[in-house]
Write an enzyme that holds these catalytic residues in place. Structure first.
Site, PDB file in Angstrom:
ATOM      1  CB  CYS A   2      28.776  80.363  41.603  1.00 37.64           C
ATOM      2  SG  CYS A   2      27.966  81.468  42.736  1.00 37.64           S
ATOM      3  NE  ARG A  28      27.588  75.522  38.057  1.00 32.66           N
ATOM      4  CZ  ARG A  28      27.626  74.359  38.683  1.00 32.66           C
ATOM      5  NH1 ARG A  28      27.493  73.259  37.990  1.00 32.66           N
ATOM      6  NH2 ARG A  28      27.789  74.294  39.980  1.00 32.66           N
ATOM      7  CD1 TRP A  77      21.723  82.312  39.963  1.00 34.36           C
ATOM      8  CD2 TRP A  77      21.652  81.721  42.115  1.00 34.36           C
ATOM      9  NE1 TRP A  77      20.424  82.051  40.287  1.00 34.36           N
ATOM     10  CE2 TRP A  77      20.337  81.689  41.588  1.00 34.36           C
ATOM     11  CE3 TRP A  77      21.829  81.395  43.457  1.00 34.36           C
ATOM     12  CZ2 TRP A  77      19.232  81.332  42.354  1.00 34.36           C
ATOM     13  CZ3 TRP A  77      20.740  81.040  44.218  1.00 34.36           C
ATOM     14  CH2 TRP A  77      19.449  81.004  43.666  1.00 34.36           C
ATOM     15  CG  ASN A 103      29.497  77.083  43.522  1.00 29.79           C
ATOM     16  OD1 ASN A 103      28.510  77.571  44.047  1.00 29.79           O
ATOM     17  ND2 ASN A 103      29.471  75.985  42.790  1.00 29.79           N
ATOM     18  N   GLY A 104      29.292  78.411  46.648  1.00 27.23           N
ATOM     19  CA  GLY A 104      28.831  77.827  47.901  1.00 27.23           C
ATOM     20  C   GLY A 104      28.406  78.902  48.872  1.00 27.23           C
ATOM     21  CD  GLU A 485       8.554  68.147  35.840  1.00 26.49           C
ATOM     22  OE1 GLU A 485       8.562  68.423  37.043  1.00 26.49           O
ATOM     23  OE2 GLU A 485       9.495  68.444  35.079  1.00 26.49           O
ATOM     24  CE  LYS A 489      10.292  71.542  33.382  1.00 23.47           C
ATOM     25  NZ  LYS A 489      10.686  70.753  34.399  1.00 23.47           N
ATOM     26  CD  GLU A 492      11.320  74.573  36.178  1.00 22.50           C
ATOM     27  OE1 GLU A 492      12.340  74.323  36.812  1.00 22.50           O
ATOM     28  OE2 GLU A 492      10.858  73.797  35.318  1.00 22.50           O
ATOM     29  CG  HIS A 508     -11.946  70.437  49.679  1.00 21.44           C
ATOM     30  ND1 HIS A 508     -13.078  70.298  50.450  1.00 21.44           N
ATOM     31  CD2 HIS A 508     -11.782  69.246  49.053  1.00 21.44           C
ATOM     32  CE1 HIS A 508     -13.559  69.085  50.322  1.00 21.44           C
ATOM     33  NE2 HIS A 508     -12.788  68.416  49.461  1.00 21.44           N
ATOM     34  CE  LYS A 607      19.983  70.995  34.331  1.00 24.65           C
ATOM     35  NZ  LYS A 607      18.597  70.659  33.996  1.00 24.65           N
TER      36      LYS A 607
HETATM   37  C1  G6P Z   1      16.761  73.041  40.369  1.00 27.90           C
HETATM   38  C2  G6P Z   1      16.436  72.799  38.906  1.00 27.90           C
HETATM   39  C3  G6P Z   1      15.288  71.801  38.792  1.00 27.90           C
HETATM   40  C4  G6P Z   1      15.638  70.512  39.511  1.00 27.90           C
HETATM   41  C5  G6P Z   1      16.012  70.774  40.979  1.00 27.90           C
HETATM   42  C6  G6P Z   1      16.628  69.549  41.626  1.00 27.90           C
HETATM   43  O1  G6P Z   1      15.723  73.747  40.981  1.00 27.90           O
HETATM   44  O2  G6P Z   1      16.092  74.010  38.269  1.00 27.90           O
HETATM   45  O3  G6P Z   1      15.033  71.519  37.421  1.00 27.90           O
HETATM   46  O4  G6P Z   1      14.551  69.634  39.458  1.00 27.90           O
HETATM   47  O5  G6P Z   1      17.000  71.815  41.063  1.00 27.90           O
HETATM   48  O6  G6P Z   1      17.855  69.295  40.994  1.00 27.90           O
HETATM   49  P1  G6P Z   1      18.596  67.903  40.976  1.00 27.90           P
HETATM   50  O7  G6P Z   1      19.895  68.178  40.272  1.00 27.90           O
HETATM   51  O8  G6P Z   1      18.799  67.507  42.408  1.00 27.90           O
HETATM   52  O9  G6P Z   1      17.737  66.935  40.249  1.00 27.90           O
END
Ligand code: G6P
Length: 612
Positions: A2, A28, A77, A103-104, A485, A489, A492, A508, A607
């Site tokens: 949020c 966010r 959110w 938010n929270g 990673e 990507k 995501e 395996h 985010k």
């Molecule tokens: C979310 C984001 C990711 C990020 C993760 C950790 O899932 O979408 O891209 O790696 O949080 O976030 P931080 O702010 O702790 O790096």
């Protein structure tokens, strides 16, 4: 997660400013939005819309149709209750006395709900926010003043919150309270602002105050008063934000993600320049000296998402260069598994936002046991930055696209500097090797630039595989960390199922998923493991896989095995992740675009994940 914005002024219309601020927080992640604005002493007007912020803008004629100079806004959110207009914030008490956004997550909301029902309250939504607003209303009616009502509610609520509230009895005022969710306050002339993050208000002011946990504040036009949970006034120093709005705008790129991919050379350069002085690594700004580095008996790296992937790469680099045992943990696991920590252990929390709920809880878990904590954090003044014993800042600037790229690269750079400093302090890196490592580290930015200059080849390949159903990434050692990673990507932003496997582990079980035409991407930057991974590629090729190789210039024999190859410049192998990840970021980006997806704001993702 949020986003919150609040604004109060003498003359300026609030709604357009609230909508503009909310648009800067879109990164966010959200599913609905709303604003509440008050025109002098008149009734508060609340407008909400499900879906994109543009819906709310349309409904309010870009805010012009909502009169008043004091208001709060929110992008939601969903956590409690489905995404809907009813569940969207702001919420208000039945008589409209208290209006608020949150938010929270309020953990004891059920218990509070039952109590309020006993006192005659009823609830229209499934949100924990409505419960918080009505709890404040209950205390307001009982004790009479907003300050008393807020402190009582703060003492009663368990969980995390950033709350922005307006009281019918206090026109022109916004009240804000915080625990474990981000909230900042800005002041400029006769205007006062609150927001979940700096980009929302940067256009209007650079003077920002960080409100701490269990503190609250009262905003009036051009003025802010801070209080502790006892309700006593406290003084706070403002901070001047150095970066400008342009850093948070697209700057000619079609998407934030592409812009941020291109900002990686700068992000890495700035981060390295902040810790490398006269060809020596100097971590004194983070409060780290050789004595401290020599003392460390073990390291735990704790993080979430891509930051955890940085940890996996850092584990290989630190263990190899400094011979200190490293364990890498997901923060969501670490916090609940009663970890065994040594007295001289260093717990490193890696986080772009510095607000990720699990990472913050893990930090507190370690700190609570008296273990030294180091935050590798991008956002200055964030919770993790403030609470960690030591902070090594990454200088990536604001990252807007949900899928991280430049912050990931800056985190890698910071972890290399730490690994080399550790190895040097512990006598494992001689002068020659030290100079060579530093030189190679400093060459990362220009080598990333070289990869970026050849992005059309990746774009072409991505368009061929835009319809893929499954993709597998395989590699060994640091290459496995890169695969993690690259695969994330892909998932995501392209919504293509993908998995990262340590190349030797594929046989395996998972190899049973390989069929004709399935794309397998092999990452091969580590010389000692190269032949091993080639063998694994051959295994899947013989089962019908289509192969892409990602290796360094010079390894041209790879073309005998793979169907398509991408080369990245040579570099000390410890730092290979910084280069090899870039084509994989671009692959994810171009596939997402080819599929017509919302690359900067992928579905279901946020985010900054400020809830567990
Ligand atoms: C979310 C984001 C990711 C990020 C993760 C950790 O899932 O979408 O891209 O790696 O949080 O976030 P931080 O702010 O702790 O790096």
């Amino acid at each position: 997660m949020c986003g919150i914005v609040g604004f109060t002024s003498i003359q300026k219309q609030a709604a357009p400013i609230l909508l503009d601020g909310l648009s800067k927080l879109e990164y966010r992640g959200y599913d609905s939005a709303g604003i509440a604005v008050r025109d002098g002493e008149k009734e508060t007007e609340i407008v909400k819309a499900k879906g994109k912020l543009s819906e709310l803008s349309q409904k309010t004629d870009e805010g012009r149709a909502v009169r008043g100079t004091c208001g709060i806004g929110h992008t939601r959110w969903a956590t409690h209750g489905e995404p809907s207009e009813t569940n969207a914030h702001p919420h208000s008490s039945d008589d409209g006395e208290v209006v608020g956004v949150h938010n929270g997550i309020i953990e004891n909301y059920k218990e509070i709900t039952e109590r309020l029902i006993r006192h005659g309250y009823s609830f229209k939504t499934q949100t924990d926010t409505e419960v918080a607003i009505k709890l404040v209303d209950y205390y307001l009616k009982k004790y009479g003043s907003p300050a008393e009502a807020i402190t009582r509610a703060m003492l009663r609520i368990r969980g995390s919150y950033a709350l922005a509230l307006m009281f019918k009895s206090c026109p022109g005022e916004i009240w804000a309270a915080r625990k474990d969710s981000p909230l900042i306050i800005g002041v400029s002339g006769q205007d006062s602002f609150i927001a979940s993050d700096v980009p929302a208000i940067l256009k209007y002011t650079r003077t920002v105050y960080y409100i701490d946990n269990l503190e609250f504040a009262k905003l009036t036009p051009g003025n802010v008063t801070f209080y502790n949970i006892e309700g006593e006034e406290i003084e706070k120093e403002s901070v001047t934000i150095e970066w400008d709005t342009e850093a948070a705008e697209k700057g000619g790129f079609e998407h934030f993600m592409l812009k941020e991919i291109h900002e990686q050379p700068t992000a890495v350069r700035d981060t390295l320049n902040s810790v490398i002085k006269d060809n020596r690594i100097d971590l004194s700004a983070a409060g780290i000296d050789d004595e401290l580095l020599k003392e460390i008996s073990r390291i735990s790296i704790v993080a979430c998402g891509s930051a955890w992937h940085v940890g996996v790469a850092a584990q290989y680099v630190i263990e190899d260069l400094a011979r200190v045992p490293v364990r890498v943990e997901l923060a969501s696991e670490f916090r609940y598994r009663d970890p065994i920590l040594e007295e001289k252990e260093l717990v490193i929390i890696i986080s772009q936002s510095g607000e990720t709920a699990d990472s913050l809880a893990a930090l507190r878990e370690a700190k609570g046991r008296g273990i030294r904590t180091l935050g590798i954090v991008n956002v200055v003044g964030s919770s993790i930055a403030r609470e960690a014993d030591n902070v090594l800042y990454t200088l990536a600037g604001p990252e807007i696209a949900v899928a991280t790229t430049k912050a990931y690269s800056a985190q890698l750079a910071a972890s290399y500097a730490l690994a080399v400093a550790l190895g040097r302090a512990r006598g494992l890196i001689d002068d020659e090797k030290y100079a060579a490592l530093i030189q190679d580290m400093l060459s990362i930015p220009e080598k990333i630039e070289k990869i970026l200059s050849d992005k059309e080849r990746i774009q072409w390949f991505a368009s061929k595989f835009a319809g893929a159903r499954d993709v597998f990434f395989i590699g060994r050692g640091i290459d496995y960390a890169i695969c993690l990673e690259g695969s994330l990507k892909m998932k995501e932003i392209s919504y293509i199922h993908s998995e990262a496997y340590a190349a030797g582990e594929l046989k395996h079980g998972t190899i049973s998923l390989i069929e004709d035409g399935i794309l397998v991407i092999g990452v091969l930057t580590q010389q000692g493991l190269y032949e091993k991974t080639v063998s694994n590629l051959v295994e899947v090729k013989s089962r019908g896989a289509y192969l892409m190789g990602l290796t360094t210039y010079g390894h041209y024999a790879i073309e005998d095995t793979v169907d398509f190859n991408i080369y990245v410049p040579k570099i000390d192998e410890h730092f290979a992740a910084s280069l090899a990840v870039v084509p994989l970021q671009l692959m994810g980006y171009y596939i997402s675009i080819a599929r017509g997806l919302d690359v900067d704001k992928p579905r279901n993702l946020a985010k900054s994940v400020t809830v567990e």
